[in-house]
Design a protein around this motif. Structure first.
Motif, mmCIF file in Angstrom:
data_model
loop_
_atom_site.group_PDB
_atom_site.id
_atom_site.type_symbol
_atom_site.label_atom_id
_atom_site.label_comp_id
_atom_site.label_asym_id
_atom_site.label_seq_id
_atom_site.Cartn_x
_atom_site.Cartn_y
_atom_site.Cartn_z
ATOM 1 N N LEU A 83 0.805 -1.218 0.000
ATOM 2 C CA LEU A 83 0.000 0.000 0.000
ATOM 3 C C LEU A 83 0.846 1.279 0.000
ATOM 4 O O LEU A 83 0.287 2.378 0.015
ATOM 5 C CB LEU A 83 -0.942 0.012 1.201
ATOM 6 N N VAL A 86 0.066 4.252 -2.313
ATOM 7 C CA VAL A 86 -1.079 5.096 -1.963
ATOM 8 C C VAL A 86 -0.606 6.349 -1.227
ATOM 9 O O VAL A 86 -1.218 7.420 -1.332
ATOM 10 C CB VAL A 86 -2.083 4.292 -1.106
ATOM 11 N N PHE A 133 -3.198 5.214 -8.386
ATOM 12 C CA PHE A 133 -3.199 5.001 -6.942
ATOM 13 C C PHE A 133 -4.032 6.045 -6.203
ATOM 14 O O PHE A 133 -4.445 5.810 -5.063
ATOM 15 C CB PHE A 133 -1.767 4.950 -6.417
ATOM 16 N N VAL A 136 -7.190 4.278 -6.249
ATOM 17 C CA VAL A 136 -7.154 3.206 -5.247
ATOM 18 C C VAL A 136 -7.422 3.777 -3.863
ATOM 19 O O VAL A 136 -8.200 3.212 -3.074
ATOM 20 C CB VAL A 136 -5.784 2.489 -5.287
ATOM 21 N N PHE A 141 -10.998 2.261 -7.497
ATOM 22 C CA PHE A 141 -10.214 1.375 -8.355
ATOM 23 C C PHE A 141 -9.908 0.115 -7.569
ATOM 24 O O PHE A 141 -9.405 0.201 -6.437
ATOM 25 C CB PHE A 141 -8.908 2.063 -8.777
ATOM 26 N N ILE A 143 -8.191 -2.597 -5.747
ATOM 27 C CA ILE A 143 -6.794 -2.706 -5.339
ATOM 28 C C ILE A 143 -6.160 -3.993 -5.846
ATOM 29 O O ILE A 143 -4.945 -4.078 -6.027
ATOM 30 C CB ILE A 143 -6.686 -2.601 -3.803
ATOM 31 N N ALA A 146 -4.195 -3.335 -8.955
ATOM 32 C CA ALA A 146 -3.020 -2.457 -8.877
ATOM 33 C C ALA A 146 -1.747 -3.309 -8.867
ATOM 34 O O ALA A 146 -1.748 -4.450 -8.398
ATOM 35 C CB ALA A 146 -3.084 -1.600 -7.621
#
Length: 272
Positions: A83, A86, A133, A136, A141, A143, A146
């Motif tokens: 993550l 992000v 992102f 996200v 979106f 994840i 991604a």
């Protein structure tokens, strides 16, 4: 991606005849006569207004270095988790994306096709990466779609394959500029190749290798941008870029001077 292209003027080498044009030199009688002749030369010709701009690649390379360093270090697993992008996306989107894309568009005005291609395509990539992102983070979106290290993602790999090919072509063109720029683009192209292989296969090690190469390319971009900025500020070579002229790599050496009336264009001031 040279600064002189953004100045709207041609250059000629300095030599013994150009020493009298250094700032602060006391003109002799012959030099004053030469200056009057030069003034008449420019005054009697048709007036052409040129609008010089600073080298766009200074901003573009700093933006490229910023985004590539942050994401490359994440890909190399120096920090973070799945993550982390992000958190990174706001600066990637603005510095690597927006700032660099603008530098690419300004490179059109500098008539620098190589800089336009490099900053335009990499600016577009970082804009897309940051925007993805951002979606996200907003929850709009999935994840699971991604890119994640160690997970196959062929659609994202296609982004990197296209970048690899275009950057490799740019590296070929950069051989006409200097070795510093060529090395940076080669590192970027090879990094994209490894990253693409990793996201196609789902293996982690190619992505980690790509991360190290991205960090190396970011270091090269920082050096090149710094060298261009120093040269623009001091008017001399301060940090060698590996140009093909040996004299151009000597710190403190001024290789060229603008072929223009030495006081510049009326009303035009360099700097702020």
């Amino acid at each position: 991606m040279t600064e002189s292209r953004g100045q709207g003027s041609y250059n000629r080498p300095t030599g013994a005849g150009a020493r009298g044009h250094e700032v602060g030199a006391t003109p002799t009688g012959g030099e004053m006569e030469t200056e009057q002749q030069e003034f008449s030369f420019w005054q009697d010709r048709s007036r052409v207004f040129l609008q010089p701009i600073a080298a766009p690649s200074i901003l573009g390379l700093f933006g490229l270095a910023t985004a590539t360093l942050m994401v490359g270090a994440w890909m190399a697993r120096w920090y973070g988790n799945a993550l982390s992008p992000v958190i990174l996306f706001p600066f990637v989107l603005t510095a690597g994306g927006l700032a660099q894309f603008l530098a690419g568009m300004w490179s059109y005005r500098a008539r620098d096709g190589l800089a336009t291609a490099v900053h335009g395509i990499w600016g577009a990539f970082w804009l897309a990466f940051g925007f993805m992102f951002m979606l996200v983070a907003a929850g709009t979106f999935p994840i699971i779609l991604a890119p994640r290290i160690g997970v196959a993602n062929t659609p994202f790999a296609l982004w990197l394959i296209a970048l690899c090919l275009i950057t490799a072509l740019c590296a070929m063109a950069a051989t006409a500029e200097n070795m510093g720029l060529t090395v940076m683009l080669v590192l970027l192209a090879v990094a994209c190749g490894f990253a693409a292989a990793g996201f196609v296969s789902g293996a982690s090690w190619p992505v980690i290798v790509a991360g190290w190469l991205f960090v190396a390319s970011a270091a090269a971009a920082l050096y090149i941008a710094g060298a261009m900025m120093m040269e623009g500020s001091f008017g001399r070579t301060m940090m060698p870029l590996g140009k093909y002229s040996a004299a151009a790599n000597i710190p403190g050496r001024r290789i060229t001077r603008p072929l223009e009336y030495k006081y510049g264009q009326p009303g035009v001031k360099i700097g702020q």
